[in-house]
Design a protein around this motif. Structure first.
Motif, mmCIF file in Angstrom:
data_model
loop_
_atom_site.group_PDB
_atom_site.id
_atom_site.type_symbol
_atom_site.label_atom_id
_atom_site.label_comp_id
_atom_site.label_asym_id
_atom_site.label_seq_id
_atom_site.Cartn_x
_atom_site.Cartn_y
_atom_site.Cartn_z
ATOM 1 N N ARG A 84 -5.402 0.284 -7.056
ATOM 2 C CA ARG A 84 -4.237 -0.196 -7.814
ATOM 3 C C ARG A 84 -3.688 -1.460 -7.168
ATOM 4 O O ARG A 84 -3.872 -1.690 -5.982
ATOM 5 C CB ARG A 84 -3.133 0.881 -7.817
ATOM 6 C CG ARG A 84 -3.423 2.072 -8.696
ATOM 7 C CD ARG A 84 -2.408 3.200 -8.468
ATOM 8 N NE ARG A 84 -2.539 3.803 -7.161
ATOM 9 C CZ ARG A 84 -3.487 4.676 -6.805
ATOM 10 N NH1 ARG A 84 -4.383 5.061 -7.666
ATOM 11 N NH2 ARG A 84 -3.535 5.172 -5.589
ATOM 12 N N GLU A 88 1.528 -1.528 -9.041
ATOM 13 C CA GLU A 88 1.087 -0.223 -9.553
ATOM 14 C C GLU A 88 1.195 0.852 -8.469
ATOM 15 O O GLU A 88 1.605 1.982 -8.758
ATOM 16 C CB GLU A 88 -0.353 -0.315 -10.056
ATOM 17 C CG GLU A 88 -0.506 -1.150 -11.304
ATOM 18 C CD GLU A 88 -1.961 -1.502 -11.603
ATOM 19 O OE1 GLU A 88 -2.271 -1.672 -12.792
ATOM 20 O OE2 GLU A 88 -2.781 -1.622 -10.656
ATOM 21 N N ASN A 89 0.833 0.518 -7.244
ATOM 22 C CA ASN A 89 0.977 1.474 -6.141
ATOM 23 C C ASN A 89 2.430 1.852 -5.938
ATOM 24 O O ASN A 89 2.750 3.020 -5.713
ATOM 25 C CB ASN A 89 0.412 0.889 -4.833
ATOM 26 C CG ASN A 89 -1.036 1.210 -4.636
ATOM 27 O OD1 ASN A 89 -1.464 2.346 -4.785
ATOM 28 N ND2 ASN A 89 -1.817 0.199 -4.313
ATOM 29 N N TRP A 92 3.301 4.306 -8.547
ATOM 30 C CA TRP A 92 2.502 5.514 -8.402
ATOM 31 C C TRP A 92 2.991 6.400 -7.266
ATOM 32 O O TRP A 92 3.045 7.619 -7.407
ATOM 33 C CB TRP A 92 1.040 5.126 -8.197
ATOM 34 C CG TRP A 92 0.135 6.273 -7.926
ATOM 35 C CD1 TRP A 92 -0.289 7.223 -8.819
ATOM 36 C CD2 TRP A 92 -0.460 6.626 -6.678
ATOM 37 N NE1 TRP A 92 -1.107 8.129 -8.204
ATOM 38 C CE2 TRP A 92 -1.233 7.777 -6.885
ATOM 39 C CE3 TRP A 92 -0.414 6.063 -5.408
ATOM 40 C CZ2 TRP A 92 -1.958 8.385 -5.859
ATOM 41 C CZ3 TRP A 92 -1.134 6.662 -4.392
ATOM 42 C CH2 TRP A 92 -1.902 7.805 -4.619
ATOM 43 N N GLU A 95 6.020 8.505 -8.306
ATOM 44 C CA GLU A 95 5.714 9.475 -9.363
ATOM 45 C C GLU A 95 4.790 10.590 -8.883
ATOM 46 O O GLU A 95 4.973 11.749 -9.230
ATOM 47 C CB GLU A 95 5.081 8.752 -10.557
ATOM 48 C CG GLU A 95 6.029 7.773 -11.232
ATOM 49 C CD GLU A 95 5.317 6.795 -12.161
ATOM 50 O OE1 GLU A 95 4.068 6.862 -12.286
ATOM 51 O OE2 GLU A 95 6.020 5.945 -12.743
ATOM 52 N N SER A 96 3.773 10.241 -8.107
ATOM 53 C CA SER A 96 2.765 11.225 -7.708
ATOM 54 C C SER A 96 3.190 12.094 -6.527
ATOM 55 O O SER A 96 2.683 13.210 -6.374
ATOM 56 C CB SER A 96 1.448 10.526 -7.369
ATOM 57 O OG SER A 96 1.603 9.691 -6.237
#
Length: 178
Positions: A84, A88-89, A92, A95-96
């Protein structure tokens, strides 16, 4: 691994490099203490209206450790960040993290902190903090010192967040357990 395993050597009269490394080591240890020893529910707990979680802070700072260090070393991201972009990281991780197993989350952060610490000892040796890291946009070209200061700033900000969230989870307060 827990906060007691992190290296910290007092540095009352160090050089600029030694003081910066000491400051980052100290705040890492505080962060590890503030976020350590919790179960999945405690790590994932939100305090509305905020969506911030201790799990998210742990994964975010693992990304920051690896990301800022890779950038300062002019190296690409390693796993799990290498699939990513930076933006994006950053989305992420928050969220993850709330679905990650606590032991895997702690291992991710402790591993990133250890890699980063070792890398910064090499990157800052022999005037290394003055090395300019080029950026495609020249106004964003910075020396390594800036990346190390940014790493410290991220830790200071998010250790404050962890302090407040941890108190809300189980009442733990203070700068260290002693």
């Amino acid at each position: 691994m827990d906060w007691r395993d992190l290296p910290l050597e007092e540095c009352p009269r160090g050089s600029e490099v030694e003081m910066l490394q000491f400051a980052v080591d100290r705040v890492r240890k505080q962060f590890a203490w503030k976020t350590g020893g919790l179960d999945a529910e405690q790590l994932r707990r939100r305090h509305p209206p905020s969506t911030l979680t201790l799990a998210g802070l742990i994964k975010h700072l693992a990304f920051v450790e690896d990301g800022f260090t890779a950038r300062a070393a002019e190296q690409p991201f390693g796993p799990p960040w290498d699939t990513r972009s930076w933006v994006e990281n950053d989305r992420w991780v928050w969220e993850s993290a709330v679905t990650d197993d606590p032991q895997e989350l702690y291992a991710l952060w402790y591993g990133a902190a250890a890699r980063s610490r070792a890398a910064w000892q090499q990157l800052s040796a022999d005037g290394g903090l003055d090395v300019v890291v080029p950026d495609p946009d020249p106004k964003w070209s910075s020396n390594r010192r800036r990346f190390l200061i940014d790493l410290l700033e991220e830790y200071l900000k998010h250790t404050g967040h962890a302090d407040i969230l941890r108190e809300a989870v189980d009442g733990v307060t203070g700068n260290d357990p002693d």
